[in-house]
Design a protein around this motif. Structure first.
Motif, PDB file in Angstrom:
ATOM      1  N   CYS A  53       0.850  -1.184   0.000  1.00 17.04           N
ATOM      2  CA  CYS A  53       0.000   0.000   0.000  1.00 17.04           C
ATOM      3  C   CYS A  53       0.892   1.242   0.000  1.00 17.04           C
ATOM      4  O   CYS A  53       1.803   1.340   0.818  1.00 17.04           O
ATOM      5  CB  CYS A  53      -0.884  -0.009   1.238  1.00 17.04           C
ATOM      6  SG  CYS A  53      -1.690   1.583   1.537  1.00 17.04           S
TER       7      CYS A  53
ATOM      8  N   VAL B  53       0.269   4.034   1.060  1.00 13.76           N
ATOM      9  CA  VAL B  53       0.032   4.867   2.242  1.00 13.76           C
ATOM     10  C   VAL B  53       0.635   4.235   3.500  1.00 13.76           C
ATOM     11  O   VAL B  53       1.401   4.865   4.218  1.00 13.76           O
ATOM     12  CB  VAL B  53      -1.489   5.107   2.439  1.00 13.76           C
ATOM     13  CG1 VAL B  53      -1.745   5.959   3.672  1.00 13.76           C
ATOM     14  CG2 VAL B  53      -2.083   5.750   1.191  1.00 13.76           C
ATOM     15  N   CYS B  54       0.303   2.955   3.768  1.00 19.88           N
ATOM     16  CA  CYS B  54       0.701   2.366   5.063  1.00 19.88           C
ATOM     17  C   CYS B  54       1.737   1.255   4.932  1.00 19.88           C
ATOM     18  O   CYS B  54       2.109   0.653   5.938  1.00 19.88           O
ATOM     19  CB  CYS B  54      -0.533   1.860   5.800  1.00 19.88           C
ATOM     20  SG  CYS B  54      -1.242   0.369   5.080  1.00 19.88           S
TER      21      CYS B  54
ATOM     22  N   CYS C 146      -5.683  -2.114  -0.274  1.00 22.68           N
ATOM     23  CA  CYS C 146      -4.999  -2.110   1.024  1.00 22.68           C
ATOM     24  C   CYS C 146      -5.924  -2.755   2.066  1.00 22.68           C
ATOM     25  O   CYS C 146      -7.105  -2.410   2.132  1.00 22.68           O
ATOM     26  CB  CYS C 146      -4.681  -0.674   1.432  1.00 22.68           C
ATOM     27  SG  CYS C 146      -4.232  -0.520   3.170  1.00 22.68           S
TER      28      CYS C 146
ATOM     29  N   ASN D 141      -6.050  -2.141   5.062  1.00 24.14           N
ATOM     30  CA  ASN D 141      -6.464  -1.117   6.035  1.00 24.14           C
ATOM     31  C   ASN D 141      -7.356  -0.047   5.412  1.00 24.14           C
ATOM     32  O   ASN D 141      -7.663   0.962   6.046  1.00 24.14           O
ATOM     33  CB  ASN D 141      -5.226  -0.458   6.658  1.00 24.14           C
ATOM     34  CG  ASN D 141      -4.333  -1.487   7.338  1.00 24.14           C
ATOM     35  OD1 ASN D 141      -4.830  -2.407   7.979  1.00 24.14           O
ATOM     36  ND2 ASN D 141      -3.028  -1.362   7.170  1.00 24.14           N
TER      37      ASN D 141
ATOM     38  N   ASP E  82      -6.792   2.074   2.886  1.00 22.94           N
ATOM     39  CA  ASP E  82      -6.209   3.343   2.427  1.00 22.94           C
ATOM     40  C   ASP E  82      -6.275   3.526   0.913  1.00 22.94           C
ATOM     41  O   ASP E  82      -6.162   4.644   0.418  1.00 22.94           O
ATOM     42  CB  ASP E  82      -4.705   3.389   2.767  1.00 22.94           C
ATOM     43  CG  ASP E  82      -4.452   3.225   4.242  1.00 22.94           C
ATOM     44  OD1 ASP E  82      -5.155   3.875   5.022  1.00 22.94           O
ATOM     45  OD2 ASP E  82      -3.550   2.443   4.597  1.00 22.94           O
TER      46      ASP E  82
HETATM   47 ZN    ZN Z   1      -2.696   1.035   3.521  1.00 22.77          ZN
END
Ligand code: ZN
Lengths: 454, 249
Positions: free
Chosen positions: A210, A212-213, A232, A234, A236
């Motif tokens: 991902c 982002v994370c 993702c 999570n 994101d």
């Molecule tokens: Zn993520």
């Protein structure tokens, strides 16, 4: 006209240079284009453009997509300027634009369809300011020139005008990331196929986390390399939604359903190879964006054919012979060829002619690229022979009588082999390992090296 | 003894076929345990002993991610290097452990993990590709290490920081020096692609000996690996195959 006398002078000089080349029996857009860019480095931006300009780029498929687009638009009665017979570097693009204006600089094309080398974006895009840019995909390419796909995405993005509409491959997380928030964009994709998996594998997966994370992406479907659809865990990030989709891909019957922004229409599948399915839906997306009527857009695929320079198929003495040409020094291109070969049913022999002629005597080839190829595609019981050797350019005929060659031959293959054609019989007597590969049109690798190394 | 090999961040550090270094090592030592530590996992080396820590080639964004995830472990990395743990950092992975990475075209100048006093400067439209041949102490001049560079970066470091090798042909950390990479105790850092352990079986044998002095090293595909090395060495020793730019200025 745009640009004034310097532009006009450049147009004349380039046209005269092209004329002189033609008179002396040579063709090409590169030399006159270079002359033009030397006389006027900004000629791509200064010359009058056709009313619509479409740029096609990407690692694979850009030639096919631009040729198909040009043909389809010509079929619509449009005057199309394209660099299909010329260079896809800045010089070739400049000359194509010069060809598309009169000696007085007036446009004589309705639309330009320009294939662009990805790395030339900086020299082409800021002046050209295309209406549409198609990016077919961005996958690993030459280690020396292209580094890695993320680099090429940056090269294109940093040269992209904000007004250009992007037509991007939603199944390619790197290609679909190009441009800025300002760029209008639409996406194409190929819906999940029965051969797709759920987890990526292989040597070259270039989008695995991902952005982002950093969590590993979860794949809705995974096709090859970083091609597929992912999100993702999570929440994101997820692959973009495609407005243009190839569905119900039916290779044997050459049929496909093209979903054009919610309007699903059956169409001819121009070629069952997955890369050409992507090419077809990319062409459909651009034609739709250009406002071509959908019934004509879909029927265009009845007559369009992808170029076949990298693929040939024939039957020789009852044996199906498939020849694939891949980009040099690119492991993932080999993986696609291996995957395609693996898709054929029945017993197979595979001959790999691997050679980099340009580095044979004047350099020592960096063979790191071979480790980017996924040989697992060939690790099946129906692949009965793999013969590896250098290109036939240095080899006149099979010359080995060695015991190793005779011993390593597959007796099962020999039993089932068809009668040799005249051109193969000599090789067949000398080295049975090579019988699978020696035909009139598929030259044998040097036997001593190939067989003894196995 | 059995070996534990930790591959750091294989989901992003996997360019240019270089992870075949570890594939080959694992073929030479089929008993080796290979731990693949993802970006969001705690590194195994932080919690306990491992025999080899490996980081392979990264994208530019990947370098910055690796720095962010390794920075909290800087002191542990220094400790392991000082106490003789084997590290292999190839291509631009070495730059991650340096003082800074400067990339004007992409618009950043970021501190590295700070283990070594080296600085990397990237030229995104000036990729350098060439060959390098040079001697590593363990294998001597009769079996020089053969490798390739294909990189945007040039590295500068004080002369007091020992190199992985000194280039007999080709360039070192940058165009002005023959000193290539970094060697401190059993830390091997080099920008060379190959993968070097596949292309240099004599080096691999020496590395296996360092990793496990009590076991006689066995090379996977030894006959082929040595034959390929000999052929490549003959090509590398052919002066017609070297370009004028492939030398120290
Ligand atoms: Zn993520």
């Amino acid at each position: 006209m745009r640009g004034g006398p310097r532009v006009l002078l450049t147009i004349w000089a380039a046209k005269l240079a092209a004329l002189a080349l033609r008179v002396t029996g040579r063709a090409g857009t590169h030399v006159p284009g270079r002359i033009a860019r030397r006389l006027h480095p900004g000629i791509i931006g200064a010359i009058r453009h056709p009313a619509r300009v479409v740029v096609v780029t990407g690692t694979n498929g850009k030639t096919t997509v631009s040729n198909l687009l040009a043909e389809a638009l010509q079929g619509e009665g449009m005057r199309v300027a394209s660099n299909r017979s010329g260079s896809n570097l800045a010089a070739g693009v400049a000359m194509t634009l010069i060809d598309a204006v009169t000696w007085t600089g007036r446009s004589r094309a309705d639309v330009a369809v320009l294939e662009m080398d990805e790395r030339s974006a900086k020299l082409i895009l800021p002046g050209l300011v295309p209406d549409i840019l198609v990016c077919t995909n961005l996958t690993r390419d030459s280690i020396k020139r292209n580094a890695h796909p993320d680099y090429i995405a940056w090269v294109i993005s940093s040269a992209l005008p904000a007004s250009t509409t992007l037509v991007l491959n939603a199944d390619d997380l790197i290609a679909s990331s190009i441009g800025s928030d300002a760029n209008p964009r639409t996406h194409f994709a190929v819906d999940r196929l029965p051969t797709d998996g759920d987890t990526p594998h292989g040597a070259a997966v270039d989008a695995a986390i991902c952005p982002v994370c950093d969590a590993p992406l979860v794949w809705d479907y995974w096709r090859f390399n970083h091609i597929g659809r992912a999100h993702c865990p999570n929440g994101d990030f997820r692959s973009p939604t495609a407005a243009y989709r190839a569905q119900q891909v039916d290779g044997p019957n050459r049929r496909v359903v093209l979903d054009l922004d919610g309007d699903a229409r059956p169409a001819t599948l121009i070629n069952p190879n997955i890369v050409n399915v992507y090419n077809e839906v990319a062409v459909a997306a651009v034609l739709d964006r250009l406002g071509i009527a959908r019934e004509r857009l879909v029927s265009a695929f009845d007559r369009l054919q992808p170029p076949t320079t990298r693929f040939q198929e024939e039957t020789v003495g009852g044996v199906e012979l498939v020849r694939l040409l891949t980009k040099g020094l690119v492991g993932v291109a080999c993986s696609r060829a291996f995957e395609y070969l693996a898709s054929f049913s029945g017993r197979k022999a595979v001959v790999l002619n691997i050679d980099e002629v340009s580095e044979r005597t004047t350099d020592v080839e960096n063979t790191a690229w071979t480790y980017d190829a996924d040989y697992d595609y060939l690790a099946t019981s129906d692949v009965q022979q793999i013969v590896v050797g250098e290109s036939a350019a240095t080899t006149r005929r099979c010359g080995s009588r060695s015991r190793a060659c005779r011993r390593s031959a597959s007796s099962r293959w020999r039993r089932s082999s068809p009668r040799p054609t005249r051109s193969t019989s000599r090789a067949r007597r000398r080295c049975s390992t090579c019988t699978a590969c020696t035909t009139r049109s598929s030259p044998a690798p040097r036997c001593r090296r190939a067989c003894a190394s196995g | 003894m059995s070996l534990t090999v930790e591959m750091l961040f294989p989901e992003i550090a996997n360019l240019h076929g270089d992870n075949a270094n570890i594939d080959y090592l694992a073929q030479c030592r089929p008993d080796a345990r290979v731990i693949r530590t993802g970006l969001t996992d705690p590194p195994a080396f932080a919690a306990g002993p491992v025999d080899l820590v490996y980081l392979g080639p990264l994208t530019e964004k990947g370098q910055l991610k690796a720095i962010a995830h390794l920075r909290p472990h800087r002191d542990r990395i220094v400790e392991l290097i000082e106490t003789g743990t084997v590290f292999l950092f190839t291509h631009n992975a070495l730059e991650v452990l340096g003082a800074r990475i400067r990339n004007d075209e992409m618009g950043y100048d970021e501190p590295g993990v700070g283990v070594f006093e080296l600085e990397a400067t990237l030229a995104m439209f000036g990729r350098y590709s060439g060959k390098v041949m040079g001697t590593v102490p363990e294998v001597g001049p009769e079996h020089p290490v053969l490798g390739y560079k294909s990189q945007f970066s040039m590295v500068t470091a004080p002369e007091s920081l020992p190199g992985f090798l000194t280039a007999e042909r080709g360039i070192g950390r940058n165009r002005a020096t023959a000193v290539e990479g970094v060697r401190r105790n059993n830390f091997f850092g080099t920008s060379l692609l190959g993968p070097i352990l596949v292309d240099n079986p004599h080096l691999t044998r020496a590395l296996l000996r360092i990793l496990d002095p009590g076991t006689e090293p066995v090379l996977a595909h030894e006959r082929l690996a040595l034959a390929a090395y000999d052929q490549r060495l003959a090509d590398f020793r052919d002066p017609r195959r070297w370009h004028p730019f492939e030398r120290v200025e």
